[in-house]
Design a protein around this motif. Structure first.
Motif, PDB file in Angstrom:
ATOM      1  N   GLY A  82      30.489  79.535  99.537  1.00  0.00           N
ATOM      2  CA  GLY A  82      30.883  79.527 100.942  1.00  0.00           C
ATOM      3  C   GLY A  82      30.419  78.296 101.690  1.00  0.00           C
ATOM      4  N   LEU A  83      30.281  77.168 100.979  1.00  0.00           N
ATOM      5  CA  LEU A  83      29.825  75.927 101.594  1.00  0.00           C
ATOM      6  C   LEU A  83      31.015  75.010 101.859  1.00  0.00           C
ATOM      7  CD1 LEU A  83      26.725  75.307  99.297  1.00  0.00           C
ATOM      8  CD2 LEU A  83      26.789  76.460 101.511  1.00  0.00           C
ATOM      9  N   ASP A  84      30.818  74.009 102.712  1.00  0.00           N
ATOM     10  CA  ASP A  84      31.888  73.096 103.081  1.00  0.00           C
ATOM     11  C   ASP A  84      32.231  72.162 101.924  1.00  0.00           C
ATOM     12  OD1 ASP A  84      32.087  74.151 105.610  1.00  0.00           O
ATOM     13  OD2 ASP A  84      30.663  72.720 106.489  1.00  0.00           O
ATOM     14  N   VAL A  85      33.490  72.231 101.479  1.00  0.00           N
ATOM     15  CA  VAL A  85      33.962  71.367 100.389  1.00  0.00           C
ATOM     16  C   VAL A  85      34.415  70.053 101.007  1.00  0.00           C
ATOM     17  CG1 VAL A  85      35.511  71.200  98.407  1.00  0.00           C
ATOM     18  CG2 VAL A  85      34.706  73.433  99.158  1.00  0.00           C
ATOM     19  N   THR A  86      33.505  69.105 101.141  1.00  0.00           N
ATOM     20  CA  THR A  86      33.801  67.840 101.793  1.00  0.00           C
ATOM     21  C   THR A  86      33.379  66.666 100.918  1.00  0.00           C
ATOM     22  OG1 THR A  86      31.651  67.699 102.903  1.00  0.00           O
ATOM     23  CG2 THR A  86      33.424  68.898 104.056  1.00  0.00           C
TER      24      THR A  86
END
Length: 283
Positions: A82-86
């Protein structure tokens, strides 16, 4: 083409005898077969893959499978947690490198380890094919591999530099099937357009003691997952109405007669016969 569900419009083409990866015909690009094996790549590419290529000004045909392994492993690791895929978060773990004529990304010294690349992959350059360039919707640039790359200076992920560090959980590289990639929002084609996965911590799928399976539940045509997943892919807006073309049908195609629907003509009170229109595949 069947196993990874590629659209006919991309004109998947075998190389000619004696071809190398640089011999793609005009209007085509080279893709390496290992991208679609351990690399878990599918077309159209996800927004994240496109953004990585654009940030580094890379052409996908100049990327080695080892680079693709790390890009895709990072993507499903961060989606699972659930982390930002950046790209910014990706750069905290990896540094662009160049070796033997191809670009890759290696783990940055001192960063937490996310995966271990497969060993014994030595003949991947023999296995490639061509597709229409429009199959990868990204602004890509061919690099001179002899120029080299510049080391980046970016803060390593620690509990002091990023607030998500405590949630980080390395997930090893694993070859995923089409259904699993769909659940991970990394494949556009849906096993069933009226299905969605059961909400559960996705990282559990990678645990050695995981004995269950991902369950698909029916849902309304305009409910959540089926429509939300579209935003994860880099697809030209004009093609959104054709997404159903990426679905593989099994069995012979049935002949369906067009039903005649009575539609009142405005202002005349008379009926007019018209062919029924198919409902849109995507809202």
């Amino acid at each position: 083409m069947t196993s990874v569900q590629m659209a006919d419009e991309w004109v998947v083409t075998y190389p000619k005898e004696g071809d190398t990866g640089v011999d793609a015909p005009a209007g085509f690009i080279t893709l390496w077969a290992e991208f679609f094996n351990d690399g878990n790549l599918r077309l159209p590419v996800t927004v994240f893959v496109a953004e990585v290529l654009e940030y580094y000004h890379l052409h996908i045909s100049q990327l080695s499978p080892f680079g693709m392994f790390r890009i895709r492993n990072f993507e499903y690791t961060f989606r699972a947690l659930g982390l930002d895929v950046t790209v910014e978060n990706f750069r905290r773990f990896y540094q662009l490198t160049v070796n033997t004529g191809f670009f890759s990304v290696n783990q940055r010294y001192g960063s937490p380890k996310l995966m271990t690349p497969p060993k014994g992959l030595t003949k991947w350059k023999r296995w490639f094919f061509y597709v229409k360039a429009c199959a990868v919707y990204a602004n890509m640039t061919f690099w001179n591999v002899n120029v080299g790359v510049t080391s980046e200076d970016i803060a390593l992920p620690t509990a002091k530099t990023v607030d998500w560090f405590s949630r980080l959980k390395p997930i090893e590289l694993k070859k995923l099937g089409n259904n699993e990639l769909w659940v991970w929002r990394m494949m556009l084609t849906r096993p069933d357009r009226r299905a969605r996965p059961v909400d559960a911590p996705l990282w559990r799928m990678f645990e050695s003691d995981f004995g269950g399976k991902v369950e698909l539940l029916p849902c309304g045509e305009r409910e959540g997952f089926n429509l939300e997943i579209i935003g994860n892919f880099r697809v030209p807006p004009r093609n959104l109405g054709d997404l159903g073309k990426f679905e593989v049908k099994t069995g012979p195609k049935k002949h369906v007669e067009r039903k005649q629907v009575k539609k009142p003509a405005q202002g005349r009170g008379k009926g007019k016969s018209e062919g029924s229109a198919a409902p849109p595949l995507v809202s």
